[in-house]
Design an enzyme around this catalytic site. Structure first.
Site, PDB file in Angstrom:
ATOM      1  N   CYS A 133       0.775  -1.122  -0.110  1.00  0.00           N
ATOM      2  CA  CYS A 133      -0.095   0.220   0.134  1.00  0.00           C
ATOM      3  C   CYS A 133       0.950   1.077  -0.113  1.00  0.00           C
ATOM      4  O   CYS A 133       1.941   1.426   0.670  1.00  0.00           O
ATOM      5  CB  CYS A 133      -0.797   0.105   1.079  1.00  0.00           C
ATOM      6  SG  CYS A 133      -2.166  -0.949   1.230  1.00  0.00           S
ATOM      7  N   HIS A 134       0.453   2.295  -0.753  1.00  0.00           N
ATOM      8  CA  HIS A 134       1.118   3.644  -0.886  1.00  0.00           C
ATOM      9  C   HIS A 134       0.554   4.338   0.379  1.00  0.00           C
ATOM     10  O   HIS A 134      -0.317   4.300   0.769  1.00  0.00           O
ATOM     11  CB  HIS A 134       1.034   4.398  -2.118  1.00  0.00           C
ATOM     12  CG  HIS A 134       1.259   3.616  -3.378  1.00  0.00           C
ATOM     13  ND1 HIS A 134       0.444   2.717  -3.955  1.00  0.00           N
ATOM     14  CD2 HIS A 134       2.374   3.840  -3.907  1.00  0.00           C
ATOM     15  CE1 HIS A 134       1.208   2.328  -4.936  1.00  0.00           C
ATOM     16  NE2 HIS A 134       2.391   3.003  -5.056  1.00  0.00           N
ATOM     17  N   MET A 185      -8.030   0.318   1.007  1.00  0.00           N
ATOM     18  CA  MET A 185      -7.533  -0.749   1.933  1.00  0.00           C
ATOM     19  C   MET A 185      -7.496   0.252   3.243  1.00  0.00           C
ATOM     20  O   MET A 185      -7.430  -0.406   4.320  1.00  0.00           O
ATOM     21  CB  MET A 185      -5.989  -0.837   1.851  1.00  0.00           C
ATOM     22  CG  MET A 185      -5.941  -1.753   0.270  1.00  0.00           C
ATOM     23  SD  MET A 185      -6.876  -3.338   0.414  1.00  0.00           S
ATOM     24  CE  MET A 185      -6.051  -4.049   2.049  1.00  0.00           C
ATOM     25  N   GLU A 186      -7.378   1.484   3.140  1.00  0.00           N
ATOM     26  CA  GLU A 186      -7.592   2.242   4.581  1.00  0.00           C
ATOM     27  C   GLU A 186      -8.924   2.114   5.236  1.00  0.00           C
ATOM     28  O   GLU A 186      -8.841   1.916   6.352  1.00  0.00           O
ATOM     29  CB  GLU A 186      -7.123   3.758   4.194  1.00  0.00           C
ATOM     30  CG  GLU A 186      -5.696   4.039   4.002  1.00  0.00           C
ATOM     31  CD  GLU A 186      -5.251   3.740   2.667  1.00  0.00           C
ATOM     32  OE1 GLU A 186      -4.093   3.687   2.318  1.00  0.00           O
ATOM     33  OE2 GLU A 186      -6.076   3.213   1.715  1.00  0.00           O
ATOM     34  N   ASP A 238     -11.462  -7.178  21.493  1.00  0.00           N
ATOM     35  CA  ASP A 238     -10.521  -7.125  22.666  1.00  0.00           C
ATOM     36  C   ASP A 238     -11.510  -6.461  23.898  1.00  0.00           C
ATOM     37  O   ASP A 238     -11.204  -6.958  25.276  1.00  0.00           O
ATOM     38  CB  ASP A 238      -9.492  -6.188  22.479  1.00  0.00           C
ATOM     39  CG  ASP A 238      -8.570  -6.184  23.640  1.00  0.00           C
ATOM     40  OD1 ASP A 238      -7.939  -7.169  24.029  1.00  0.00           O
ATOM     41  OD2 ASP A 238      -8.216  -5.003  24.126  1.00  0.00           O
TER      42      ASP A 238
END
Length: 160
Positions: free
Chosen positions: A79-80, A114-115, A129
């Site tokens: 990824c950039h 992707m972000e 969690d």
């Protein structure tokens, strides 16, 4: 117009590489992704009443999602790094869990799918969690991109 028959992240010798985006046109680009966390209804109530043993899960998960989006190129190798202009992470209460939605926006030469995916994944992992003390069997699922805009491939969205 003929489609390219090779993968953009793979060289002819089969090795992976980062795609050269230096010649691409800068545009405003957005992406929206979602994830689902499934748990018991009593745990959903605890989440949305900020009554979990570990504390208030939603603000922690929101910040974690935002941080995850910003760290995407550090954890997804090809990824950039992008100048992210806006990141939102929101939660929708469901009877048996929650839906997490993230929207990411930039002005750049490559997309932010992707972000957005990293944001919802990180937020979902954080919720897991925060609730694992009360539900070890919670499930994270349905991680997907819902829509994107900008760039050469244009705009699209899934039917919801």
């Amino acid at each position: 117009m003929a489609e390219e028959s090779h993968l953009t992240h793979v060289r002819e010798d089969g090795s992976a590489h980062m795609v050269d985006v230096t010649e691409k046109k800068e545009t405003t680009r957005t992406a929206v992704a979602e994830a689902t966390v499934t748990t018991r209804s009593d745990v959903v109530q605890q989440i949305f009443e900020a009554d979990l043993p570990k504390g208030d899960a939603l603000p922690v998960a929101r910040v974690a999602g935002i941080m995850g989006a910003k760290k995407t190129p550090e954890i997804i190798p090809l990824c950039h790094p992008l100048p992210l202009g806006k990141i939102t992470v929101d939660f929708e209460r469901l009877e048996d869990g929650m839906r997490i939605e993230a929207a990411v926006k930039t002005r750049g030469v490559t997309g932010v799918e992707m972000e957005a995916l990293t944001a919802v994944s990180t937020a979902a992992l954080t919720v897991f969690d925060m609730i694992k003390a009360v539900d070890k069997h919670a499930v994270i699922s349905n991680i997907r991109v819902l829509e994107k805009s900008g760039g050469k491939s244009g705009d699209w969205s899934v039917e919801r």
